[in-house]
Write a protein that holds these residues in place. Sequence first.
Motif, short mmCIF file in Angstrom:
data_model
loop_
_atom_site.label_atom_id
_atom_site.label_comp_id
_atom_site.label_asym_id
_atom_site.label_seq_id
_atom_site.Cartn_x
_atom_site.Cartn_y
_atom_site.Cartn_z
N TRP A 95 0.84 -1.20 0.00
CA TRP A 95 0.00 0.00 0.00
C TRP A 95 0.87 1.24 0.00
N HIS A 96 1.98 1.20 0.74
CA HIS A 96 2.90 2.34 0.77
C HIS A 96 3.46 2.61 -0.63
N THR A 99 0.59 3.90 -2.98
CA THR A 99 0.17 5.26 -2.61
C THR A 99 1.27 6.26 -2.94
N LEU A 145 -2.67 12.78 -0.08
CA LEU A 145 -2.15 11.52 -0.63
C LEU A 145 -0.68 11.35 -0.26
N SER A 149 0.97 8.49 2.17
CA SER A 149 2.12 7.67 1.79
C SER A 149 3.20 7.70 2.86
#
Length: 198
Positions: A95-96, A99, A145, A149
């Motif tokens: 996900w890191h 993103t 966003l 992150s």
Amino acid sequence: LVALGFPAAVAVLARPGSSLFSWHPLLMALAFSFLMTEALLIFSPETSLLRSFSRKVRVRAHWALQLLALLCALLGLGIITYNKHLNGKGHFVTWHGLTGLLAVLYAGGQCAGGVLLLYPKLMKNWTLAKLKLYHATSGLVGYLLGCASLMLGMCSLWFTTTVTGASWYLAMLCPVVTSLVIMNQVSNAYLYRKRSQH
């Protein structure tokens, strides 16, 4: 202080130059925590160091800081991509990572959109006021966003083994605080613009 303190702490933790990877957290923290935050705060009537300067000067400073933020983010993205390639690891599988990629691409698009505000005649069917509103609103989305992150990066194995206990929560609070400040600034500007139209 929070916007500068977070990248400074990341620099101490990552020790830039100790490895190729060590540059990634520092560049991303500089891009999304310090440079982008300061670029947005330039327009704050309360906290801007340039509030006594003309709007034109503040717009140019905003543009320069955003461009520096984008360059840091692109370099940070390039370094982590190359580092993963060298180590045979998958790209954008967390996900890191996803993103972060989206935040960097979005920042590039947002910078391109900022050109329209520098040269509003390129958009003949849009008023300058509408362009400013859309740029500020979409800029807020991009900023959030980037902060998301950073927060997801603080859940990574590297960060959680380096920072533990109360320090981890304090670090996690940094992008939350800057996000709240920026959201407040954008919403106040939007409300001010609405009141001035009536």
